[in-house]
Scaffold this active site. Sequence first.
Site, PDB file in Angstrom:
ATOM      1  N   ILE A  97       6.212   7.601  17.240  1.00  0.00           N
ATOM      2  CA  ILE A  97       5.994   8.533  16.058  1.00  0.00           C
ATOM      3  C   ILE A  97       4.902   9.192  15.876  1.00  0.00           C
ATOM      4  CG2 ILE A  97       5.814   7.985  13.387  1.00  0.00           C
ATOM      5  CD1 ILE A  97       8.499   7.128  14.328  1.00  0.00           C
ATOM      6  N   ASP A 141       3.855   0.960  12.084  1.00  0.00           N
ATOM      7  CA  ASP A 141       2.540   0.434  11.446  1.00  0.00           C
ATOM      8  C   ASP A 141       2.370  -1.020  12.068  1.00  0.00           C
ATOM      9  OD1 ASP A 141       1.757   2.825  10.098  1.00  0.00           O
ATOM     10  OD2 ASP A 141       2.682   1.978   8.151  1.00  0.00           O
ATOM     11  N   ARG A 184      -1.389  15.274  12.136  1.00  0.00           N
ATOM     12  CA  ARG A 184      -0.483  14.813  11.248  1.00  0.00           C
ATOM     13  C   ARG A 184      -0.115  16.265  10.152  1.00  0.00           C
ATOM     14  NH1 ARG A 184      -2.042   8.774   8.960  1.00  0.00           N
ATOM     15  NH2 ARG A 184      -0.106   8.800   8.367  1.00  0.00           N
ATOM     16  N   PRO A 185       0.747  16.948  10.872  1.00  0.00           N
ATOM     17  CA  PRO A 185       1.000  18.080   9.891  1.00  0.00           C
ATOM     18  C   PRO A 185       1.872  17.900   8.821  1.00  0.00           C
ATOM     19  CG  PRO A 185       2.647  17.819  12.001  1.00  0.00           C
ATOM     20  CD  PRO A 185       1.697  16.773  12.146  1.00  0.00           C
ATOM     21  N   ILE A 186       1.871  18.861   7.660  1.00  0.00           N
ATOM     22  CA  ILE A 186       2.430  18.821   6.622  1.00  0.00           C
ATOM     23  C   ILE A 186       3.493  20.050   6.427  1.00  0.00           C
ATOM     24  CG2 ILE A 186       0.837  17.082   5.342  1.00  0.00           C
ATOM     25  CD1 ILE A 186      -0.315  19.727   3.881  1.00  0.00           C
ATOM     26  N   ASP A 187       3.858  20.400   7.485  1.00  0.00           N
ATOM     27  CA  ASP A 187       4.876  21.659   7.439  1.00  0.00           C
ATOM     28  C   ASP A 187       6.038  21.238   6.698  1.00  0.00           C
ATOM     29  OD1 ASP A 187       5.064  19.957   9.829  1.00  0.00           O
ATOM     30  OD2 ASP A 187       6.654  21.313  10.490  1.00  0.00           O
ATOM     31  N   LEU A 188       6.752  20.220   6.796  1.00  0.00           N
ATOM     32  CA  LEU A 188       8.013  19.709   6.298  1.00  0.00           C
ATOM     33  C   LEU A 188       7.663  19.654   4.841  1.00  0.00           C
ATOM     34  CD1 LEU A 188       8.970  17.023   8.838  1.00  0.00           C
ATOM     35  CD2 LEU A 188       9.815  19.149   8.824  1.00  0.00           C
ATOM     36  N   CYS A 200      -6.291   7.996   8.745  1.00  0.00           N
ATOM     37  CA  CYS A 200      -6.543   7.265   9.976  1.00  0.00           C
ATOM     38  C   CYS A 200      -6.199   8.507  11.110  1.00  0.00           C
ATOM     39  CB  CYS A 200      -5.629   6.203  10.157  1.00  0.00           C
ATOM     40  SG  CYS A 200      -6.199   4.622   9.272  1.00  0.00           S
ATOM     41  N   LYS A 231       0.965  -0.991   0.035  1.00  0.00           N
ATOM     42  CA  LYS A 231      -0.046   0.073  -0.162  1.00  0.00           C
ATOM     43  C   LYS A 231       0.805   1.122   0.137  1.00  0.00           C
ATOM     44  CE  LYS A 231      -2.605   2.426   3.291  1.00  0.00           C
ATOM     45  NZ  LYS A 231      -1.281   3.005   3.865  1.00  0.00           N
ATOM     46  N   ASN A 232       1.832   1.278   0.870  1.00  0.00           N
ATOM     47  CA  ASN A 232       2.687   2.410   0.977  1.00  0.00           C
ATOM     48  C   ASN A 232       3.506   2.676  -0.062  1.00  0.00           C
ATOM     49  OD1 ASN A 232       1.331   2.789   3.350  1.00  0.00           O
ATOM     50  ND2 ASN A 232       2.918   2.441   4.669  1.00  0.00           N
ATOM     51  N   ARG A 279      -4.769   9.965   3.682  1.00  0.00           N
ATOM     52  CA  ARG A 279      -3.561  10.782   3.922  1.00  0.00           C
ATOM     53  C   ARG A 279      -2.610  10.918   2.715  1.00  0.00           C
ATOM     54  NH1 ARG A 279      -0.925  14.276   7.379  1.00  0.00           N
ATOM     55  NH2 ARG A 279       1.325  13.908   6.984  1.00  0.00           N
ATOM     56  N   ARG A 336      -8.568  -0.013   3.950  1.00  0.00           N
ATOM     57  CA  ARG A 336      -7.758   0.582   3.240  1.00  0.00           C
ATOM     58  C   ARG A 336      -6.450   0.043   2.933  1.00  0.00           C
ATOM     59  NH1 ARG A 336      -9.252   6.393   6.084  1.00  0.00           N
ATOM     60  NH2 ARG A 336      -8.040   6.734   4.624  1.00  0.00           N
TER      61      ARG A 336
HETATM   62  C1  UD1 Z   1       3.737   7.132   6.316  1.00  0.00           C
HETATM   63  C2  UD1 Z   1       3.061   5.781   6.081  1.00  0.00           C
HETATM   64  C3  UD1 Z   1       2.615   5.295   7.294  1.00  0.00           C
HETATM   65  C4  UD1 Z   1       3.448   5.214   8.426  1.00  0.00           C
HETATM   66  C5  UD1 Z   1       4.189   6.543   8.617  1.00  0.00           C
HETATM   67  C6  UD1 Z   1       5.259   6.322   9.631  1.00  0.00           C
HETATM   68  C7  UD1 Z   1       2.427   6.077   3.716  1.00  0.00           C
HETATM   69  C8  UD1 Z   1       1.379   6.066   2.740  1.00  0.00           C
HETATM   70  N1  UD1 Z   1       2.108   6.015   5.011  1.00  0.00           N
HETATM   71  O1  UD1 Z   1       3.031   8.062   6.684  1.00  0.00           O
HETATM   72  O2  UD1 Z   1       1.735   3.981   7.194  1.00  0.00           O
HETATM   73  O3  UD1 Z   1       2.659   4.946   9.562  1.00  0.00           O
HETATM   74  O4  UD1 Z   1       4.971   6.868   7.325  1.00  0.00           O
HETATM   75  O5  UD1 Z   1       6.099   5.119   9.296  1.00  0.00           O
HETATM   76  O6  UD1 Z   1       3.526   5.814   3.268  1.00  0.00           O
HETATM   77  N2  UD1 Z   1       5.620  15.066  10.576  1.00  0.00           N
HETATM   78  C9  UD1 Z   1       5.436  16.073  10.935  1.00  0.00           C
HETATM   79  N3  UD1 Z   1       5.477  17.356   9.977  1.00  0.00           N
HETATM   80  C10 UD1 Z   1       5.384  16.992   8.514  1.00  0.00           C
HETATM   81  C11 UD1 Z   1       5.118  15.275   8.151  1.00  0.00           C
HETATM   82  C12 UD1 Z   1       5.328  14.589   9.314  1.00  0.00           C
HETATM   83  O7  UD1 Z   1       5.383  16.691  12.095  1.00  0.00           O
HETATM   84  O8  UD1 Z   1       5.275  17.472   7.432  1.00  0.00           O
HETATM   85  C13 UD1 Z   1       5.459  13.859  11.875  1.00  0.00           C
HETATM   86  C14 UD1 Z   1       4.037  13.390  11.681  1.00  0.00           C
HETATM   87  O9  UD1 Z   1       3.365  14.004  12.575  1.00  0.00           O
HETATM   88  C15 UD1 Z   1       4.438  11.979  12.357  1.00  0.00           C
HETATM   89  C16 UD1 Z   1       5.839  11.796  11.716  1.00  0.00           C
HETATM   90  O10 UD1 Z   1       6.476  12.981  11.359  1.00  0.00           O
HETATM   91  O11 UD1 Z   1       4.428  12.303  13.866  1.00  0.00           O
HETATM   92  C17 UD1 Z   1       5.928  10.650  11.033  1.00  0.00           C
HETATM   93  O12 UD1 Z   1       4.988  10.978   9.950  1.00  0.00           O
HETATM   94  P1  UD1 Z   1       5.560  10.478   8.372  1.00  0.00           P
HETATM   95  O13 UD1 Z   1       6.631   9.909   8.143  1.00  0.00           O
HETATM   96  O14 UD1 Z   1       5.235  11.840   7.439  1.00  0.00           O
HETATM   97  O15 UD1 Z   1       4.311   9.670   7.753  1.00  0.00           O
HETATM   98  P2  UD1 Z   1       3.352   9.729   6.632  1.00  0.00           P
HETATM   99  O16 UD1 Z   1       4.099   9.786   5.528  1.00  0.00           O
HETATM  100  O17 UD1 Z   1       2.176  10.584   6.849  1.00  0.00           O
END
Ligand code: UD1
Length: 417
Positions: free
Chosen positions: A328, A306, A121-125, A116, A22-23, A92, A398
Amino acid sequence: MQAIRIEGGRRLSGELEIQGAKNSILPILSAAVLCGGETVLHRCPALSDVYAALRIMSALGCKCRLKDGDIHINAEDLCGCCISDMLMRLMRSSIVFLGALLGRTGECELSFPGGCELGPRPIDLHLSALRAMGTSITESHGRLVCKCKGRLHGERIALSFPSVGATENIMLAACRAEGETVISNAAREPEIADLAAFLNKCGAKIIGAGSPTVTVRGVNELHGCEYTVMPDRIAAATYMCAAAATGGEVLVRGASAAELEAVISVMQQAGCKTAETSDGLFLAAPERMRAVRNIRTSPYPGFPTDAQAIVMAALTRAQGTSVFVEDIFENRFRHVDELMRMGADIRTEGRVAVVRGVKSLSGAAVVAPDLRGGAALCAAACAAEGETLISNAELIDRGYDSIETALSALGAKASRL
Ligand code: UD1
């Protein structure tokens, strides 16, 4: 609402072929939009998140056909670069269309993604990296309006956390950027390497994917390709844990030990025997496992978040006390209350869960709280005495291509209502 019914208390034993990851397939589908042309993907799992991605792609003007585990995509002509709020909320991973659309068209309008409930789950990065590469991003009324003048430019980007999604978005955008992008502290998950392998087959120039430093040299043109998605390591871990919960054994065809090292190490500490064969991964569990003291989630190659719920389900019946630390996500213990309805003895405080092994679990009516939490309940249900009804099964769909069929192949009595 759909539900999965499992009549537990049977020792699972057998083998199964693992589904595509999936990922991996989700970012690869958005990469197909970036690359344009014709793409054929093999080993595609039938997941609701995959259908969601296909709906987004159709809305953008791609022609997509899913048949017998293959997806045929024609992304030659796009008719837009906006994704509606309704489509963005489906999952997501809708956010990885951001990097793909910026790379392809230089603009994009979308809203914050769904997915989920695991805490914030911010996207600031993602956004700060894309800004550094020349994107102007304005937020209004919950919509993100993203534009760049001409092409994006390569940049040195140091991530403060190795975010999987941010690494993917930057890689996607950087493929068509002018010059070189270097991502340091990049996520090292195998799915990042799979995305890079797909993109390189489409003409991209990416080196180092799967290591902490990924270098992307921008190219002028990309094209489609034929590609087989990697096997799903988390689904493999799920079926290994379901078998282990029942004191059973399983051969997961297609799974690789290297990608599951952290999970295998925990299962071995719990008393399971594992072996890598030319076909895949074999695990045999004792009738009752031993507790494992310290399981702490961390970015790859650490123990995957996961797999936390799934391994916890398997250890609810272990002898002794296991301790899980979730590093995480802030809110990833929602399966605990449901496991307790089945007789598990678990205490949580903040990011720590203490699991005191019980002799037996009993079937109950439970609700899948999220994708992996739902899969964990299925694993526990296989070990529990009597019938478990897991509702909210849509969340499990999912990420699992018919979990009840896979468990039935191992001898579970599982069906869908
Ligand atoms: C991906 C996986 C998900 C897995 C997760 C962690 C996919 C589709 N999903 O999710 O199954 O559980 O990796 O291994 O591949 N964060 C920030 N700012 C950001 C982005 C992330 O603070 O801009 C934080 C998140 O809140 C979280 C951590 O970083 O605490 C991990 O997030 P991230 O690695 O980005 O996970 P996803 O890509 O959403």
